[in-house]
Write a protein that holds these residues in place. Sequence first.
Motif, PDB file in Angstrom:
ATOM      1  N   MET A  69       0.827  -1.208   0.000  1.00 28.07           N
ATOM      2  CA  MET A  69       0.000   0.000   0.000  1.00 28.07           C
ATOM      3  C   MET A  69       0.858   1.255   0.000  1.00 28.07           C
ATOM      4  O   MET A  69       0.647   2.183  -0.800  1.00 28.07           O
ATOM      5  N   TYR A  70       1.851   1.290   0.878  1.00 20.67           N
ATOM      6  CA  TYR A  70       2.672   2.494   0.995  1.00 20.67           C
ATOM      7  C   TYR A  70       3.658   2.638  -0.150  1.00 20.67           C
ATOM      8  O   TYR A  70       3.959   3.752  -0.578  1.00 20.67           O
ATOM      9  N   ILE A  71       4.150   1.511  -0.692  1.00 26.84           N
ATOM     10  CA  ILE A  71       5.015   1.581  -1.865  1.00 26.84           C
ATOM     11  C   ILE A  71       4.228   2.128  -3.055  1.00 26.84           C
ATOM     12  O   ILE A  71       4.718   2.958  -3.822  1.00 26.84           O
ATOM     13  N   ALA A  72       2.995   1.660  -3.201  1.00 29.68           N
ATOM     14  CA  ALA A  72       2.155   2.122  -4.307  1.00 29.68           C
ATOM     15  C   ALA A  72       1.829   3.601  -4.199  1.00 29.68           C
ATOM     16  O   ALA A  72       1.523   4.250  -5.208  1.00 29.68           O
ATOM     17  N   HIS A  73       1.920   4.163  -2.978  1.00 29.10           N
ATOM     18  CA  HIS A  73       1.620   5.585  -2.788  1.00 29.10           C
ATOM     19  C   HIS A  73       2.883   6.429  -2.653  1.00 29.10           C
ATOM     20  O   HIS A  73       2.837   7.535  -2.116  1.00 29.10           O
ATOM     21  N   GLY A  74       4.007   5.922  -3.139  1.00 24.86           N
ATOM     22  CA  GLY A  74       5.188   6.762  -3.268  1.00 24.86           C
ATOM     23  C   GLY A  74       6.290   6.556  -2.259  1.00 24.86           C
ATOM     24  O   GLY A  74       7.352   7.181  -2.383  1.00 24.86           O
ATOM     25  N   GLN A  75       6.099   5.711  -1.250  1.00 24.78           N
ATOM     26  CA  GLN A  75       7.181   5.424  -0.312  1.00 24.78           C
ATOM     27  C   GLN A  75       8.204   4.518  -0.984  1.00 24.78           C
ATOM     28  O   GLN A  75       7.852   3.641  -1.770  1.00 24.78           O
ATOM     29  N   THR A  76       9.480   4.731  -0.681  1.00 22.93           N
ATOM     30  CA  THR A  76      10.480   3.773  -1.126  1.00 22.93           C
ATOM     31  C   THR A  76      10.516   2.604  -0.145  1.00 22.93           C
ATOM     32  O   THR A  76      10.042   2.711   0.985  1.00 22.93           O
ATOM     33  N   ARG A  77      11.096   1.512  -0.572  1.00 19.35           N
ATOM     34  CA  ARG A  77      11.205   0.360   0.314  1.00 19.35           C
ATOM     35  C   ARG A  77      12.098   0.672   1.512  1.00 19.35           C
ATOM     36  O   ARG A  77      11.841   0.196   2.618  1.00 19.35           O
ATOM     37  N   ARG A  78      13.118   1.473   1.288  1.00 19.82           N
ATOM     38  CA  ARG A  78      13.983   1.866   2.404  1.00 19.82           C
ATOM     39  C   ARG A  78      13.220   2.720   3.410  1.00 19.82           C
ATOM     40  O   ARG A  78      13.350   2.539   4.627  1.00 19.82           O
ATOM     41  N   GLN A  79      12.415   3.660   2.928  1.00 19.77           N
ATOM     42  CA  GLN A  79      11.608   4.480   3.828  1.00 19.77           C
ATOM     43  C   GLN A  79      10.624   3.609   4.607  1.00 19.77           C
ATOM     44  O   GLN A  79      10.464   3.768   5.819  1.00 19.77           O
ATOM     45  N   PHE A  80       9.977   2.701   3.897  1.00 22.33           N
ATOM     46  CA  PHE A  80       9.021   1.824   4.574  1.00 22.33           C
ATOM     47  C   PHE A  80       9.721   0.988   5.635  1.00 22.33           C
ATOM     48  O   PHE A  80       9.222   0.835   6.754  1.00 22.33           O
ATOM     49  N   GLY A  81      10.891   0.423   5.296  1.00 20.85           N
ATOM     50  CA  GLY A  81      11.603  -0.420   6.249  1.00 20.85           C
ATOM     51  C   GLY A  81      11.955   0.324   7.519  1.00 20.85           C
ATOM     52  O   GLY A  81      11.744  -0.172   8.635  1.00 20.85           O
ATOM     53  N   GLY A  82      12.478   1.555   7.372  1.00 25.23           N
ATOM     54  CA  GLY A  82      12.845   2.334   8.548  1.00 25.23           C
ATOM     55  C   GLY A  82      11.635   2.720   9.385  1.00 25.23           C
ATOM     56  O   GLY A  82      11.661   2.640  10.619  1.00 25.23           O
ATOM     57  N   GLN A  83      10.579   3.136   8.713  1.00 26.70           N
ATOM     58  CA  GLN A  83       9.406   3.584   9.441  1.00 26.70           C
ATOM     59  C   GLN A  83       8.627   2.414  10.039  1.00 26.70           C
ATOM     60  O   GLN A  83       8.008   2.549  11.107  1.00 26.70           O
ATOM     61  N   ALA A  84       8.673   1.253   9.382  1.00 30.68           N
ATOM     62  CA  ALA A  84       8.054   0.068   9.963  1.00 30.68           C
ATOM     63  C   ALA A  84       8.788  -0.343  11.235  1.00 30.68           C
ATOM     64  O   ALA A  84       8.163  -0.764  12.216  1.00 30.68           O
ATOM     65  N   ALA A  85      10.118  -0.218  11.224  1.00 34.85           N
ATOM     66  CA  ALA A  85      10.905  -0.532  12.425  1.00 34.85           C
ATOM     67  C   ALA A  85      10.525   0.406  13.570  1.00 34.85           C
ATOM     68  O   ALA A  85      10.406  -0.026  14.726  1.00 34.85           O
TER      69      ALA A  85
END
Length: 236
Positions: A69-85
């Motif tokens: 969901m967040y990748i499809a809305h413009g987040q990078t995988r690195r951003q998602f990984g850090g923010q998920a942590a």
Amino acid sequence: MRFPTRLLAANLFFAALLWAGYLVLIALITLGISIFGEVSGSVWEPAGQLPRWYVLFTGVTLVREYLPMYIAHGQTRRQFGGQAAITIALFAPGVAALMTAGYLLENGLHALAGWPQGLSRPHLFASTSQVGLMFTEYTIEYLVWATAGALIGAGFYRWQGGGFLTIPVGVALVLVAAGATGTELRIPFVSRLFGFDVDLPPGLPVTLGVGLGVFLLGLALTWPIIRDVPLRNQQG
């Protein structure tokens, strides 16, 4: 920042609603035990087995549902990984605080009714009045369970059936965390099935060091799985 703050707030709010309902249920069970038998110790303690599975499921959902969901809305995988942590790191102590509050409310109920408040299995804490140690134990436990869930969720999202290979790794993380807090992991056959049990020397520094180390290791194992994972059609 909408993520992780919005996702974190939503998960904590839902956890608080579940906690309130669960607290009422356990209170009714306690009253039932007192009517048909004898309350010999904490009922909230064995009830604490279930919340860890909710935390695990939250970790799974974080990757399987929210990553695409967040990748499809413009987040990078690195951003998602850090923010998920960050989400896991803040969600775990939030749920641990709810678990600790449950013990304190149970203490009050038992004091009013004249029931004992004993523990039936090993813990980092020796009594339910040791608030700091209770909070520490459950924070470490939930950090690792959520991270194990994220690892397993990432494995199934990327490799589908091949994600089963991540389950033993997730279980190993959980077993080490249980050893760090001096608790018993009461999941039938788990320790015997996976061939090892963890017995670490007691002490809060060891508990914190090993627990946080396992949490970071779980994140480190999850990141290579999601760093270049292709988005999947969830309808397929």
